[in-house]
Scaffold this motif. Sequence first.
Motif, mmCIF file in Angstrom:
data_model
loop_
_atom_site.group_PDB
_atom_site.id
_atom_site.type_symbol
_atom_site.label_atom_id
_atom_site.label_comp_id
_atom_site.label_asym_id
_atom_site.label_seq_id
_atom_site.Cartn_x
_atom_site.Cartn_y
_atom_site.Cartn_z
ATOM 1 N N UNK A 1 6.628 37.535 77.075
ATOM 2 C CA UNK A 1 6.424 37.497 75.622
ATOM 3 C C UNK A 1 5.282 38.410 75.185
ATOM 4 N N UNK A 2 4.215 38.457 75.968
ATOM 5 C CA UNK A 2 3.107 39.362 75.628
ATOM 6 C C UNK A 2 3.558 40.824 75.700
ATOM 7 N N UNK A 3 4.338 41.162 76.703
ATOM 8 C CA UNK A 3 4.830 42.535 76.825
ATOM 9 C C UNK A 3 5.789 42.865 75.679
ATOM 10 N N UNK A 4 6.646 41.920 75.325
ATOM 11 C CA UNK A 4 7.552 42.138 74.196
ATOM 12 C C UNK A 4 6.750 42.367 72.919
ATOM 13 N N UNK A 5 5.760 41.535 72.661
ATOM 14 C CA UNK A 5 4.946 41.706 71.443
ATOM 15 C C UNK A 5 4.225 43.053 71.438
ATOM 16 N N UNK B 1 14.220 47.785 68.401
ATOM 17 C CA UNK B 1 13.425 46.661 68.904
ATOM 18 C C UNK B 1 14.314 45.606 69.563
ATOM 19 N N UNK B 2 15.480 45.374 68.990
ATOM 20 C CA UNK B 2 16.432 44.415 69.570
ATOM 21 C C UNK B 2 16.863 44.878 70.959
ATOM 22 N N UNK B 3 17.189 46.145 71.077
ATOM 23 C CA UNK B 3 17.574 46.712 72.372
ATOM 24 C C UNK B 3 16.435 46.560 73.383
ATOM 25 N N UNK B 4 15.219 46.872 72.965
ATOM 26 C CA UNK B 4 14.038 46.740 73.820
ATOM 27 C C UNK B 4 13.871 45.300 74.303
ATOM 28 N N UNK B 5 13.918 44.350 73.367
ATOM 29 C CA UNK B 5 13.708 42.944 73.724
ATOM 30 C C UNK B 5 14.777 42.429 74.674
ATOM 31 N N UNK C 1 6.528 50.207 69.180
ATOM 32 C CA UNK C 1 7.736 50.766 68.567
ATOM 33 C C UNK C 1 7.589 50.821 67.045
ATOM 34 N N UNK C 2 7.059 49.752 66.458
ATOM 35 C CA UNK C 2 6.883 49.708 65.005
ATOM 36 C C UNK C 2 5.933 50.816 64.538
ATOM 37 N N UNK C 3 4.779 50.921 65.194
ATOM 38 C CA UNK C 3 3.793 51.942 64.814
ATOM 39 C C UNK C 3 4.364 53.344 65.024
ATOM 40 N N UNK C 4 5.026 53.557 66.138
ATOM 41 C CA UNK C 4 5.644 54.855 66.408
ATOM 42 C C UNK C 4 6.674 55.197 65.346
ATOM 43 N N UNK D 1 10.888 53.955 74.269
ATOM 44 C CA UNK D 1 11.500 52.688 74.688
ATOM 45 C C UNK D 1 11.854 52.758 76.180
ATOM 46 N N UNK D 2 12.433 53.855 76.605
ATOM 47 C CA UNK D 2 12.749 54.020 78.026
ATOM 48 C C UNK D 2 11.473 53.949 78.870
ATOM 49 N N UNK D 3 10.412 54.596 78.409
ATOM 50 C CA UNK D 3 9.130 54.565 79.118
ATOM 51 C C UNK D 3 8.583 53.136 79.200
ATOM 52 N N UNK D 4 8.679 52.387 78.109
ATOM 53 C CA UNK D 4 8.230 50.989 78.125
ATOM 54 C C UNK D 4 9.052 50.156 79.106
ATOM 55 N N UNK D 5 10.350 50.391 79.173
ATOM 56 C CA UNK D 5 11.196 49.700 80.155
ATOM 57 C C UNK D 5 10.750 50.048 81.572
ATOM 58 N N UNK D 6 10.524 51.329 81.800
ATOM 59 C CA UNK D 6 10.111 51.808 83.123
ATOM 60 C C UNK D 6 8.784 51.165 83.535
#
Length: 178
Positions: free
Chosen positions: A115-119, A97-101, A125-128, A163-168
Amino acid sequence: MELIKKNKAVLKFLGIFFGSYLIFTIAYNYYLTNFSSQTYYPEIITHVVTLQSQELIEAFGYTTKSIKSLNDPSMRLGVNGQYLVRIVEGCNAISVMILFMAFILAFKTTWKKTLLYILAGLAIIYALNIVRIALLTIALYEYPQYEHFLHGTVFPAIIYGVVFLLWFIWIKNFKPKK
């Protein structure tokens, strides 16, 4: 000086990414150092992740139980009386999560969107991660011969792939075009 001007956007990205990553990591290490608990052993985040993974395993129809590890700061999680996994601090996905944020902040747009996208990303990520731990525990019960492949390859690839997909998705859809 010309090189710095030419690469200002890259340097800004790197500064925000590594700066926020460092700040979040220091804060998380402070939490780990100062908030261990005997009630929520080894600390509350890992403890809750273990309990939620246990509930999901039970939802799949398995009998499961978690206990404090006597050997190290972890929780042991088992299926049908067989303790199969240790849930350590690294299993709670906070480092992911830190890396993602840090990445999303380095490519921030408006604060509200960012902030909405981060949340939303943290929730995903948590649920996964809960699903990952539950499925890994069940898979180790059903297919113990694949432990190294499942734990070392399949499940890390899934969480880092998401996480990569979320970044993309963030870069492709939400980052303003210049």
